[in-house]
Design a protein around this motif. Structure first.
Motif, mmCIF file in Angstrom:
data_model
loop_
_atom_site.group_PDB
_atom_site.id
_atom_site.type_symbol
_atom_site.label_atom_id
_atom_site.label_comp_id
_atom_site.label_asym_id
_atom_site.label_seq_id
_atom_site.Cartn_x
_atom_site.Cartn_y
_atom_site.Cartn_z
ATOM 1 N N THR A 199 -1.761 13.310 2.163
ATOM 2 C CA THR A 199 -2.431 12.035 2.400
ATOM 3 C C THR A 199 -2.325 11.629 3.864
ATOM 4 O O THR A 199 -3.324 11.239 4.484
ATOM 5 N N LEU A 200 -1.138 11.740 4.428
ATOM 6 C CA LEU A 200 -0.963 11.379 5.829
ATOM 7 C C LEU A 200 -1.733 12.302 6.765
ATOM 8 O O LEU A 200 -2.324 11.856 7.749
ATOM 9 N N SER A 238 4.990 6.191 -7.816
ATOM 10 C CA SER A 238 5.088 7.020 -6.630
ATOM 11 C C SER A 238 3.767 7.074 -5.869
ATOM 12 O O SER A 238 3.744 7.056 -4.642
ATOM 13 N N GLY A 239 2.671 7.128 -6.610
ATOM 14 C CA GLY A 239 1.356 7.114 -5.982
ATOM 15 C C GLY A 239 1.078 5.803 -5.279
ATOM 16 O O GLY A 239 0.452 5.768 -4.213
ATOM 17 N N GLY A 240 1.557 4.705 -5.858
ATOM 18 C CA GLY A 240 1.406 3.406 -5.209
ATOM 19 C C GLY A 240 2.136 3.346 -3.875
ATOM 20 O O GLY A 240 1.614 2.789 -2.897
ATOM 21 N N LEU A 263 10.919 5.449 3.937
ATOM 22 C CA LEU A 263 10.479 4.593 2.843
ATOM 23 C C LEU A 263 10.238 5.431 1.589
ATOM 24 O O LEU A 263 10.672 5.068 0.492
ATOM 25 N N LYS A 264 9.576 6.549 1.757
ATOM 26 C CA LYS A 264 9.290 7.435 0.625
ATOM 27 C C LYS A 264 10.585 8.014 0.035
ATOM 28 O O LYS A 264 10.746 8.072 -1.182
ATOM 29 N N VAL A 265 11.497 8.421 0.886
ATOM 30 C CA VAL A 265 12.769 8.980 0.414
ATOM 31 C C VAL A 265 13.565 7.931 -0.363
ATOM 32 O O VAL A 265 14.076 8.202 -1.457
ATOM 33 N N ILE A 266 13.653 6.739 0.173
ATOM 34 C CA ILE A 266 14.434 5.679 -0.481
ATOM 35 C C ILE A 266 13.801 5.269 -1.807
ATOM 36 O O ILE A 266 14.497 5.100 -2.816
ATOM 37 N N ASP A 311 5.287 15.419 -5.355
ATOM 38 C CA ASP A 311 5.181 14.084 -4.799
ATOM 39 C C ASP A 311 5.141 14.099 -3.265
ATOM 40 O O ASP A 311 4.283 13.474 -2.652
ATOM 41 N N PHE A 312 6.058 14.809 -2.655
ATOM 42 C CA PHE A 312 6.076 14.863 -1.194
ATOM 43 C C PHE A 312 4.887 15.647 -0.639
ATOM 44 O O PHE A 312 4.391 15.336 0.443
ATOM 45 N N SER A 313 4.408 16.626 -1.372
ATOM 46 C CA SER A 313 3.203 17.342 -0.938
ATOM 47 C C SER A 313 2.005 16.400 -0.915
ATOM 48 O O SER A 313 1.230 16.395 0.057
#
Length: 102
Positions: free
Chosen positions: A94-95, A21-23, A46-49, A87-89
């Motif tokens: 990051t963004l 997930s970090g990758g 992309l993250k959701v999928i 993960d989403f946090s």
């Protein structure tokens, strides 16, 4: 069950797929740095999928580990809800950090 113990168990569960997930988060950050805000919707999906694929993979491979967490008082919903929140946090932080640095 104490908050510290629950947090430790959730982080132990998350560590099973944190590298993958970090990758994805790092790759998304690179794309965001290169293309800017125009990529935000595509990166989100992309993250959701990829999280959906990870969810499927983890459920297939680590099916018996859920008994361990259940015996300690944590359901699948709590594990996945907490792990995906973490993960989403991290993804959005990051963004946001990249947006302010660029």
């Amino acid at each position: 069950m104490t908050i510290a113990r629950t947090t430790r168990l959730i982080l132990t569960f998350y560590s099973g797929f944190a590298i993958a997930s970090g990758g994805i988060t790092v790759a998304a950050g690179g794309l965001f740095a290169a293309y800017g805000l125009s990529m935000i919707a595509a990166l989100f999906w992309l993250k959701v999928i990829t999280n959906a694929v990870l969810w499927y993979f983890i459920n297939q491979v680590k099916r018996k580990e859920y008994y361990y967490y259940h015996n300690l008082g944590l359901s699948k919903k709590v594990l996945w809800g907490s792990a995906l929140t973490i993960d989403f946090s991290l993804f959005f932080l990051t963004l946001i950090a990249l947006y302010h640095c660029l």
